[in-house]
Design a protein around this motif. Structure first.
Motif, PDB file in Angstrom:
ATOM      1  N   PRO A 259       0.843  -1.193   0.000  1.00 30.03           N
ATOM      2  CA  PRO A 259       0.000   0.000   0.000  1.00 30.03           C
ATOM      3  C   PRO A 259       0.886   1.254   0.000  1.00 30.03           C
ATOM      4  N   PRO A 260       0.331   2.412  -0.331  1.00 29.41           N
ATOM      5  CA  PRO A 260       1.118   3.645  -0.372  1.00 29.41           C
ATOM      6  C   PRO A 260       1.914   3.872   0.913  1.00 29.41           C
ATOM      7  N   VAL A 261       3.176   4.248   0.742  1.00 30.71           N
ATOM      8  CA  VAL A 261       4.063   4.516   1.876  1.00 30.71           C
ATOM      9  C   VAL A 261       3.545   5.703   2.685  1.00 30.71           C
ATOM     10  N   GLU A 262       3.623   5.586   3.986  1.00 28.77           N
ATOM     11  CA  GLU A 262       3.177   6.669   4.865  1.00 28.77           C
ATOM     12  C   GLU A 262       4.336   7.111   5.755  1.00 28.77           C
ATOM     13  N   VAL A 263       4.869   8.286   5.471  1.00 26.04           N
ATOM     14  CA  VAL A 263       5.921   8.890   6.285  1.00 26.04           C
ATOM     15  C   VAL A 263       5.633  10.384   6.410  1.00 26.04           C
ATOM     16  N   ALA A 264       6.032  10.957   7.545  1.00 21.78           N
ATOM     17  CA  ALA A 264       5.787  12.380   7.784  1.00 21.78           C
ATOM     18  C   ALA A 264       6.588  13.240   6.810  1.00 21.78           C
TER      19      ALA A 264
END
Length: 323
Positions: A259-264
Motif C-alpha cells: 500500500p502507499p508509503v506513509e511517512v511524515a
C-alpha cells in the motif's frame, strides 16, 4: 591591474532588437522585441553564481553583453571595470567563455594545436601555459584526446576541451553556458570538482547558466533567475524553492508491492507495482525522509529527483502576474 571588488556590474541594462515581419506581399512591419528589460545586479570577486531561466528568457543575451558581443540598448555594463562593448579586445584577456553548443576550438585541428594557437593569441607566458595545460589535462581527463581533431570528439569530450581552452590564460571571470551538457555522471563530477577547485584556489569569478540544478546546488551559493528579460529572483537556492513552492520526488523501489508509503513530510503521488513516488518540499533535506522509509519498509533502492526548474519559474511568474 586594479583590484575591483565587483567584477561584474549591470545597472538598468536593456537590450531591444528590431524585428521585421512580413505583413503582405510587399509590406514588412517593424516591431521591437525586448530581450533584456532593466536588469541590475553585481557579482563580487571570487563568487560563483548560477544564472538560470527558461529558454528565451534573456540569459544568452545578457552573457553576450557581458562579453562585448552585443551592445546594450540602454543601461551600464562593467566587467573588471571595463565597458565590454567599447574595449572587447582588452576585456578578452580577463575573461573566459564557454558557449554551450558553440566551440571556440579549431574544428579540423587536434586539441593540442588549438591550445598552442591560444598560447600565442593570448601571449601566455610559457611557464604559466605549461602549468595550466597540465592541470587542465589531468583534472579534465584530456590526455588521450590531445591528438584527436575536434570534429571527432563527442559533445561531452569537446565540452571538457572548451572548458580547458577558456582557462589557459588565467581569466578573472569565467562564463559557462551548460558546462556539463552531454557528460556522463562521472565526467560531470570531474568537471564540478575542477570548477570548485578553480574557484577555491584561484578565486576565479564564475557566472554559470544551466538547466541542471545539480550543477547549481553543488557549485553555487547564490542563484539568479531571469524570465521575460527581467530578474525575478536573486538569492539562495533554498529560497528559490520556497518562493516557487517546488517539490522534489523520492522514487522508492520496495521488495514487493505494498500500500502507499506513509511517512511524515511527504505524500505518495504515484504507485506502479513495487515502485512509489513520494513528493516533498524542495526546501527541506531528504535525509530524514530517506531514513524513515528505510527503517519502516523493505527497501531495494531509492533516488531523489530534482524539481523542474522551468515549473518553479513558471509558478513564480504566474504569482507575479496575479499581483
Amino acid at each position: 591591474m586594479d583590484l575591483i571588488e565587483n567584477l561584474v556590474e549591470l545597472d538598468g541594462v536593456e537590450k531591444v532588437f528590431d524585428v521585421r515581419r512580413r505583413t503582405g506581399l510587399l509590406r514588412r512591419e517593424k516591431t521591437q522585441v525586448r530581450a533584456v528589460d532593466g536588469i541590475s545586479f553585481s557579482v563580487p570577486r571570487g563568487e560563483m553564481v548560477g544564472y538560470i531561466g527558461p529558454n528565451g528568457a534573456g540569459k544568452s543575451t545578457t552573457i553576450k553583453m557581458l562579453t562585448g558581443i552585443l551592445t546594450p540598448s540602454s543601461g551600464r555594463v562593467r566587467v573588471a571595470g571595463i565597458d565590454p562593448s567599447r574595449e572587447r579586445t582588452r576585456l578578452a584577456r580577463r575573461i573566459g567563455v564557454v558557449f554551450g553548443q558553440r566551440t571556440t576550438l579549431w574544428w579540423d585541428l587536434p586539441l593540442r594545436d588549438s591550445y598552442r594557437l591560444m598560447h600565442r593569441m593570448y601571449r601566455i607566458p610559457d611557464d604559466r601555459f605549461k602549468v595550466n595545460m597540465a592541470r587542465c589535462v589531468e583534472q579534465l581527463d584530456l590526455g588521450e584526446l590531445l591528438d584527436v581533431p575536434v570534429r571527432q570528439l563527442s559533445l561531452g569530450q569537446r565540452m571538457r576541451g572548451d572548458i580547458a581552452a577558456a582557462l589557459l590564460h588565467d581569466p578573472e571571470v569565467l562564463y559557462l553556458d551548460e558546462p556539463t551538457i552531454g557528460l556522463d555522471v562521472i565526467s560531470k563530477a570531474k568537471v564540478r570538482d575542477f570548477l570548485r577547485d578553480l574557484n577555491a584556489e584561484r578565486g576565479t569569478t564564475v557566472l554559470l547558466t544551466t538547466h541542471d540544478l545539480t550543477d547549481i546546488e553543488q557549485l553555487c551559493k547564490r542563484v539568479m533567475v531571469i524570465d521575460h528579460g527581467r530578474l525575478v529572483y536573486d538569492g539562495a537556492l533554498a529560497g528559490l524553492h520556497e518562493v516557487g513552492e517546488s517539490e522534489r520526488t523520492l522514487v522508492v523501489d520496495l521488495e514487493r508491492e505494498l500500500p502507499p508509503v506513509e511517512v511524515a513530510g511527504a505524500r505518495v503521488v504515484k504507485v506502479e507495482g513495487p515502485r512509489q513516488w513520494l513528493a516533498f518540499p524542495a526546501s527541506v533535506s531528504a535525509a530524514p525522509l530517506v531514513a524513515a522509509v528505510a527503517q519502516r519498509y523493505p527497501l531495494v533502492d531509492l533516488s531523489v529527483r530534482e524539481p523542474d526548474i522551468e515549473a518553479v519559474i513558471a509558478k513564480m511568474y504566474a504569482d507575479r502576474s496575479a499581483l
